[in-house]
Design a protein around this motif. Structure first.
Motif, mmCIF file in Angstrom:
data_model
loop_
_atom_site.group_PDB
_atom_site.id
_atom_site.type_symbol
_atom_site.label_atom_id
_atom_site.label_comp_id
_atom_site.label_asym_id
_atom_site.label_seq_id
_atom_site.Cartn_x
_atom_site.Cartn_y
_atom_site.Cartn_z
ATOM 1 N N HIS A 1 0.793 -1.234 0.000
ATOM 2 C CA HIS A 1 0.000 0.000 0.000
ATOM 3 C C HIS A 1 0.822 1.280 0.000
ATOM 4 N N THR A 2 1.870 1.343 0.786
ATOM 5 C CA THR A 2 2.704 2.544 0.857
ATOM 6 C C THR A 2 3.989 2.279 0.084
ATOM 7 N N ALA A 3 4.122 2.938 -1.061
ATOM 8 C CA ALA A 3 5.194 2.616 -2.003
ATOM 9 C C ALA A 3 6.560 3.080 -1.496
ATOM 10 N N LEU A 4 7.545 2.194 -1.616
ATOM 11 C CA LEU A 4 8.942 2.468 -1.306
ATOM 12 C C LEU A 4 9.781 2.123 -2.531
ATOM 13 N N SER A 5 11.061 2.454 -2.479
ATOM 14 C CA SER A 5 11.945 2.076 -3.579
ATOM 15 C C SER A 5 12.293 0.595 -3.540
ATOM 16 N N GLU A 6 12.190 -0.005 -2.356
ATOM 17 C CA GLU A 6 12.450 -1.426 -2.206
ATOM 18 C C GLU A 6 11.749 -1.910 -0.942
ATOM 19 N N ALA A 7 11.532 -3.212 -0.861
ATOM 20 C CA ALA A 7 10.887 -3.783 0.328
ATOM 21 C C ALA A 7 11.732 -3.489 1.564
ATOM 22 N N LYS A 8 11.048 -3.304 2.704
ATOM 23 C CA LYS A 8 11.781 -2.968 3.924
ATOM 24 C C LYS A 8 11.160 -3.652 5.126
ATOM 25 N N HIS A 9 12.029 -4.207 5.977
ATOM 26 C CA HIS A 9 11.635 -4.887 7.207
ATOM 27 C C HIS A 9 11.864 -3.924 8.372
ATOM 28 N N TYR A 10 10.811 -3.677 9.163
ATOM 29 C CA TYR A 10 10.896 -2.736 10.268
ATOM 30 C C TYR A 10 10.905 -3.428 11.629
ATOM 31 N N GLY A 11 10.887 -4.723 11.631
ATOM 32 C CA GLY A 11 10.858 -5.461 12.880
ATOM 33 C C GLY A 11 9.456 -5.893 13.251
ATOM 34 N N ASN A 12 8.552 -4.937 13.373
ATOM 35 C CA ASN A 12 7.152 -5.263 13.682
ATOM 36 C C ASN A 12 6.297 -5.403 12.425
ATOM 37 N N ARG A 13 6.845 -4.955 11.296
ATOM 38 C CA ARG A 13 6.123 -5.038 10.035
ATOM 39 C C ARG A 13 7.099 -5.147 8.866
ATOM 40 N N LEU A 14 6.576 -5.624 7.747
ATOM 41 C CA LEU A 14 7.367 -5.803 6.528
ATOM 42 C C LEU A 14 6.574 -5.206 5.375
ATOM 43 N N ASN A 15 7.122 -4.175 4.731
ATOM 44 C CA ASN A 15 6.440 -3.511 3.614
ATOM 45 C C ASN A 15 6.974 -4.069 2.299
ATOM 46 N N LEU A 16 6.071 -4.681 1.498
ATOM 47 C CA LEU A 16 6.471 -5.304 0.236
ATOM 48 C C LEU A 16 6.186 -4.445 -0.984
ATOM 49 N N ASP A 17 5.634 -3.243 -0.812
ATOM 50 C CA ASP A 17 5.316 -2.403 -1.971
ATOM 51 C C ASP A 17 6.578 -1.694 -2.454
ATOM 52 N N SER A 18 7.190 -2.244 -3.495
ATOM 53 C CA SER A 18 8.434 -1.678 -4.028
ATOM 54 C C SER A 18 8.189 -0.870 -5.298
ATOM 55 N N SER A 19 7.003 -0.285 -5.420
ATOM 56 C CA SER A 19 6.668 0.706 -6.453
ATOM 57 C C SER A 19 6.549 0.141 -7.861
ATOM 58 N N ALA A 20 6.022 -1.065 -7.998
ATOM 59 C CA ALA A 20 5.747 -1.592 -9.337
ATOM 60 C C ALA A 20 4.813 -0.652 -10.099
ATOM 61 N N ALA A 21 3.921 0.033 -9.381
ATOM 62 C CA ALA A 21 2.979 0.957 -10.016
ATOM 63 C C ALA A 21 3.679 2.135 -10.670
ATOM 64 N N TYR A 22 4.903 2.434 -10.246
ATOM 65 C CA TYR A 22 5.623 3.616 -10.720
ATOM 66 C C TYR A 22 6.924 3.264 -11.433
ATOM 67 N N GLY A 23 6.998 2.069 -11.980
ATOM 68 C CA GLY A 23 8.189 1.668 -12.710
ATOM 69 C C GLY A 23 9.207 0.898 -11.901
ATOM 70 N N GLY A 24 8.908 0.639 -10.632
ATOM 71 C CA GLY A 24 9.820 -0.124 -9.792
ATOM 72 C C GLY A 24 9.615 -1.617 -9.954
ATOM 73 N N PRO A 25 10.345 -2.414 -9.196
ATOM 74 C CA PRO A 25 10.214 -3.871 -9.278
ATOM 75 C C PRO A 25 9.012 -4.373 -8.499
ATOM 76 N N LEU A 26 8.666 -5.613 -8.722
ATOM 77 C CA LEU A 26 7.657 -6.302 -7.923
ATOM 78 C C LEU A 26 8.391 -7.280 -7.027
ATOM 79 N N THR A 27 8.202 -7.146 -5.729
ATOM 80 C CA THR A 27 8.971 -7.929 -4.764
ATOM 81 C C THR A 27 8.286 -9.245 -4.425
ATOM 82 N N ALA A 28 9.095 -10.309 -4.417
ATOM 83 C CA ALA A 28 8.662 -11.611 -3.906
ATOM 84 C C ALA A 28 9.592 -11.987 -2.762
ATOM 85 N N VAL A 29 9.017 -12.502 -1.678
ATOM 86 C CA VAL A 29 9.810 -12.909 -0.518
ATOM 87 C C VAL A 29 9.383 -14.293 -0.066
#
Length: 252
Positions: A196-224
């Motif tokens: 939901h919240t686009a980043l340049s790459e997936a990021k692990h925050y400890g309590n949460r993991l954001n997988l939105d790496s901005s495929a909508a804006y030309g970035g990659p699609l992350t698989a983990v």
């Protein structure tokens, strides 16, 4: 307990197929055929082939693939438009609409063959959409679950309302929440895997993991792949460990 997950797709069928190829390679390397693949939502909008994405996921599930597909806010926007173009999602800012270029609904309808859907009268576009979009597609999106719990990992599109029991979470929050969730550093009782919240790459925050790496804006699609609470990013070169910043620093 092993689970695969894929971030926000946004109509990029080519990237989705590539993500599944990475998962297939990891499965082959470790001999796993049963671990589920959770798609974190936002199947549609902005990208060129939302129709193809929905077809791909529907067909895979129909053939028995161990796939979980969650509902994203963009998926709900599509279904609301198909039901009534005047209906508004409470999570969408008042100055925007699904066909606004920033939201990307026009690209979704274009994938069904509609010409310039964002530039013509709304009623005309809606009538054409009812003819062009197979009813099975919005029906499929409407019935998608909003969360998936596996052991102590919770998969959801946008996040959760902190401090609220999962059984009492509102769909509006699960599909739209941002700051109240993103800025909360407490442990939620499970690792929350979201997009939901686009980043340049997936990021692990400890309590949460954001997988939105901005495929909508030309970035990659992350698989983990997630085992317990340990996470690896799947790449052409294999697994790359994805740790919270404090763990990554301690390992250096």
């Amino acid at each position: 307990m092993r689970t695969y997950a894929i971030g926000d797709i946004h109509g990029h069928l080519d990237l989705l197929k590539a993500a599944h190829a990475l998962i297939a390679a990891d499965r082959a390397a470790i001999g796993d055929t049963e671990a589920p693949v959770v798609h974190i939502g936002d199947l549609v909008d902005r990208g060129p082939d939302s129709r193809g994405v929905i077809d791909f996921l529907m067909q895979g599930q129909a053939l028995g693939a161990p796939w979980v597909v969650l509902k994203g806010n963009h998926d709900r926007l599509f279904t609301l438009f198909m039901n009534d173009p005047a209906d508004r999602d409470p999570g969408l800012r008042s100055e925007l609409a699904w066909l606004h270029p920033r939201i990307g609904g026009g690209a979704t309808l274009a994938s069904y063959g509609l010409h310039a859907p964002a530039d013509r009268p709304l009623g005309q576009v809606h009538a054409e959409a009812l003819e062009a979009v197979p009813a099975a597609h919005p029906d499929y999106l409407r019935q998608l679950p909003t969360w998936h719990l596996r052991d102590d990992v919770l998969f959801v599109h946008a996040g959760v309302r902190p401090g609220v029991d999962l059984r009492d979470q509102r769909e509006d929050d699960l599909l739209w929440i941002r700051h109240e969730f993103l800025e909360d550093t407490r442990d939620h009782g499970a690792l929350i895997v979201h997009g939901h919240t686009a980043l340049s790459e997936a990021k692990h925050y400890g309590n949460r993991l954001n997988l939105d790496s901005s495929a909508a804006y030309g970035g990659p699609l992350t698989a983990v792949v997630i085992e317990g609470r340990e996470v690896w990013h799947l790449t052409d070169a294999g697994r790359v460990r994805l740790d919270p910043p404090h763990q990554a620093a301690a390992a250096e």
